[in-house]
Design an enzyme around this catalytic site. Sequence first.
Site, mmCIF file in Angstrom:
data_model
loop_
_atom_site.group_PDB
_atom_site.id
_atom_site.type_symbol
_atom_site.label_atom_id
_atom_site.label_comp_id
_atom_site.label_asym_id
_atom_site.label_seq_id
_atom_site.Cartn_x
_atom_site.Cartn_y
_atom_site.Cartn_z
ATOM 1 N N GLU A 95 23.582 -23.194 -29.303
ATOM 2 C CA GLU A 95 24.461 -22.026 -29.212
ATOM 3 C C GLU A 95 25.123 -21.772 -30.556
ATOM 4 O O GLU A 95 26.099 -21.028 -30.652
ATOM 5 C CB GLU A 95 25.498 -22.207 -28.107
ATOM 6 C CG GLU A 95 26.391 -23.416 -28.283
ATOM 7 C CD GLU A 95 27.612 -23.385 -27.378
ATOM 8 O OE1 GLU A 95 28.431 -22.469 -27.546
ATOM 9 O OE2 GLU A 95 27.724 -24.267 -26.511
ATOM 10 N N CYS A 129 26.318 -24.673 -23.628
ATOM 11 C CA CYS A 129 25.841 -26.062 -23.729
ATOM 12 C C CYS A 129 24.580 -26.327 -22.915
ATOM 13 O O CYS A 129 24.129 -27.470 -22.822
ATOM 14 C CB CYS A 129 26.941 -27.016 -23.281
ATOM 15 S SG CYS A 129 28.478 -26.760 -24.162
ATOM 16 N N HIS A 262 27.174 -33.604 -18.696
ATOM 17 C CA HIS A 262 27.596 -32.900 -19.908
ATOM 18 C C HIS A 262 29.067 -33.257 -20.114
ATOM 19 O O HIS A 262 29.852 -33.213 -19.168
ATOM 20 C CB HIS A 262 27.431 -31.388 -19.732
ATOM 21 C CG HIS A 262 28.165 -30.604 -20.765
ATOM 22 N ND1 HIS A 262 27.917 -30.776 -22.104
ATOM 23 C CD2 HIS A 262 29.157 -29.686 -20.680
ATOM 24 C CE1 HIS A 262 28.723 -29.977 -22.803
ATOM 25 N NE2 HIS A 262 29.491 -29.310 -21.959
HETATM 26 N N1 ACO Z 1 49.561 -38.674 -22.626
HETATM 27 C C1 ACO Z 1 48.585 -38.684 -21.679
HETATM 28 N N2 ACO Z 1 48.075 -37.538 -21.139
HETATM 29 C C2 ACO Z 1 48.558 -36.364 -21.575
HETATM 30 C C3 ACO Z 1 49.583 -36.293 -22.547
HETATM 31 C C4 ACO Z 1 50.081 -37.512 -23.079
HETATM 32 N N3 ACO Z 1 51.016 -37.524 -24.013
HETATM 33 N N4 ACO Z 1 49.846 -34.983 -22.765
HETATM 34 C C5 ACO Z 1 49.028 -34.264 -21.963
HETATM 35 N N5 ACO Z 1 48.245 -35.101 -21.245
HETATM 36 C C6 ACO Z 1 47.200 -34.752 -20.298
HETATM 37 C C7 ACO Z 1 47.571 -33.658 -19.350
HETATM 38 O O1 ACO Z 1 48.320 -34.137 -18.264
HETATM 39 C C8 ACO Z 1 46.190 -33.160 -18.969
HETATM 40 O O2 ACO Z 1 45.626 -34.046 -18.030
HETATM 41 P P1 ACO Z 1 45.199 -33.541 -16.564
HETATM 42 O O3 ACO Z 1 44.296 -32.359 -16.777
HETATM 43 O O4 ACO Z 1 44.497 -34.712 -16.000
HETATM 44 O O5 ACO Z 1 46.448 -33.167 -15.874
HETATM 45 C C9 ACO Z 1 45.369 -33.312 -20.230
HETATM 46 O O6 ACO Z 1 46.100 -34.220 -21.053
HETATM 47 C C10 ACO Z 1 45.148 -32.032 -20.996
HETATM 48 O O7 ACO Z 1 46.369 -31.442 -21.288
HETATM 49 P P2 ACO Z 1 46.728 -29.923 -20.883
HETATM 50 O O8 ACO Z 1 48.051 -29.631 -21.495
HETATM 51 O O9 ACO Z 1 46.539 -29.704 -19.432
HETATM 52 O O10 ACO Z 1 45.578 -29.037 -21.490
HETATM 53 P P3 ACO Z 1 45.450 -28.414 -22.933
HETATM 54 O O11 ACO Z 1 46.248 -27.195 -23.002
HETATM 55 O O12 ACO Z 1 45.625 -29.440 -23.977
HETATM 56 O O13 ACO Z 1 43.894 -27.996 -22.909
HETATM 57 C C11 ACO Z 1 41.571 -28.085 -22.514
HETATM 58 C C12 ACO Z 1 42.864 -28.882 -22.540
HETATM 59 C C13 ACO Z 1 41.675 -26.927 -21.523
HETATM 60 C C14 ACO Z 1 40.453 -28.989 -22.088
HETATM 61 C C15 ACO Z 1 41.305 -27.520 -23.953
HETATM 62 O O14 ACO Z 1 41.143 -28.596 -24.832
HETATM 63 C C16 ACO Z 1 40.099 -26.620 -24.030
HETATM 64 O O15 ACO Z 1 40.184 -25.427 -23.778
HETATM 65 N N6 ACO Z 1 38.884 -27.170 -24.435
HETATM 66 C C17 ACO Z 1 37.679 -26.378 -24.561
HETATM 67 C C18 ACO Z 1 37.106 -25.947 -23.228
HETATM 68 C C19 ACO Z 1 36.345 -27.035 -22.497
HETATM 69 O O16 ACO Z 1 36.010 -28.061 -23.051
HETATM 70 N N7 ACO Z 1 36.010 -26.757 -21.202
HETATM 71 C C20 ACO Z 1 35.230 -27.660 -20.401
HETATM 72 C C21 ACO Z 1 33.916 -27.084 -19.878
HETATM 73 S S1 ACO Z 1 33.149 -25.899 -20.925
HETATM 74 C C22 ACO Z 1 32.523 -26.665 -22.326
HETATM 75 O O17 ACO Z 1 31.794 -27.614 -22.293
HETATM 76 C C23 ACO Z 1 32.873 -26.098 -23.632
#
Ligand code: ACO
Length: 501
Positions: A95, A129, A262
């Site tokens: 991609e 992906c 994945h």
């Molecule tokens: N210690 C431990 N855990 C923590 C801490 C900390 N200090 N702070 C946050 N977390 C946890 C949260 O509780 C959350 O866990 P949970 O989901 O089990 O509740 C996790 O860390 C992520 O934190 P969030 O604030 O919920 O999410 P964030 O805004 O950081 O975004 C996300 C995470 C959505 C995955 C982002 O990184 C993203 O958009 N990534 C790209 C998209 C992606 O990978 N999608 C998946 C499928 S598509 C693909 O393959 C591209």
Amino acid sequence: MPSYKNNSECKGWPKDVGIIAIEVYFPSEYVDQGELETFDGVSKGKYTVGLGQTKMGFSSDLEDINSLCLTALSHLMERTGVGYENIGRLEVGTETIVDKSKSVKSVLMQLFEDSGNTDVEGIDTTNACYGGTAALINAVNWVESSSWDGRYAVVVAGDIAVYAKGAARPTGGAGAVAMLIGPHAPLVLESGLRSSHMCHVYDFYKPDLSSEYPVVDGKLSIQCYLSALDACYRTFSRKANARKDSAASPMSLEEMDALLFHSPFCKLVQKSVGRLAFNDFLNASVEEVPRTYHGLEAFRDKKLEDTYFDKDVEKAFLSYSQDIFLKKTKPSLLLATQVGNMYTPSLYGGLASFISNNTGESLAGKRVLLFSYGSGLAATMFSLRITDDVGPGSRLSELVSSLSDLHSRLNSRTEVQPHVFAETMKLREETHHKAPYTPVGKVESLFPGTWYLTQIDEAHRRQYKRRPLISINNASSVSSSSSNLVKESEFMSTDLLPQDV
Ligand code: ACO
């Protein structure tokens, strides 16, 4: 050297078609996710515990999608000793688009020039992906079809996964996987069991062709991933059950020795194991629930579609499936936690990791369930049966020994400070699609044998060179002693369960 050279022994309908050899390439530089937490000013543990990531590989401006795939394919051909004249199909899944017309496959044809072989079917496939899986299915279907001419197929999946500054950036990565496909494979795709789920959604997409970055709705992408997992598992189970006699117990995770996914980030993979266990629980008979799922009865009325962000269900089934995860999935997350999301190669990096953390004897006869997801969305679940033939010189033992250097190769990378990583991202941003352009990255920092971009001319034509190669043919002699192993604390060091479970 095993009998890779040709398929001449294969008269008549090809048997046991699947993956014969796997080559993985990842960048020589990485940023530590703990350091990145501090640099980004997020709470400690957010990337390492919250997402389950340890290190993130990234490329300077010296590498693009063509160079990554050139490197992976060259290494595969050198390691296996298969001549380019013995390849009849080459498929690329990616991609990472640098040209809206010219395929990566056509660039890879440079490697075939000396062999004189231009009779090579296949082209690029793109959908987030998922492209690598589409390429694999195409390659396997070709070998199993009446069009097959007796030669091997090769699948190359590669991507540079970079995100704009913000929450998604730590879920990046980069790499490429090349796989040799043919009959008498040590990893056989089980026929008649594939299940897919495809539909239209805007969870992650790349509408701005002048940028490497996607537009991403993180939460929606997670929901789409998990709902595709449910849908694929439901159909896979139905197909598996249809092959059984009525007295046999229905499809469950019990039947599989390994569960590979994945991996956008490792925490999502652990949740996916819990999700499949939740599916099994909902499918279990009334009699079985108290026997196998004691204490979880209260969740029996829950519906899959209502529970994507139900923390009670998530926690209960994460806890229930903890041992399954440790045994059947964690060994596949080496590259996912150490390199990050490679996009199309992610699942196949998982397969390589799983093999590298096993021996031929421990793999023989095992069944592996794989789930491929590409936003947009396209998803497929399929299974592999590993051959029983593990004797000296067998294709399985060659496959295992060829991947035995993964740990030492990961350990030989160079750590780069987060501010250097951020500057590199900025440079890529500013120079993406620039022409003419001469990359400024340091060639000495690349692994030996790595292809790299030397120049883009005013007509956007790209030129590549290769760093001199130190033989990788002696991979089987690379020691896999404990000093070479990625330390346990760095191989998903974190307790992937939420703190409060
Ligand atoms: N210690 C431990 N855990 C923590 C801490 C900390 N200090 N702070 C946050 N977390 C946890 C949260 O509780 C959350 O866990 P949970 O989901 O089990 O509740 C996790 O860390 C992520 O934190 P969030 O604030 O919920 O999410 P964030 O805004 O950081 O975004 C996300 C995470 C959505 C995955 C982002 O990184 C993203 O958009 N990534 C790209 C998209 C992606 O990978 N999608 C998946 C499928 S598509 C693909 O393959 C591209």
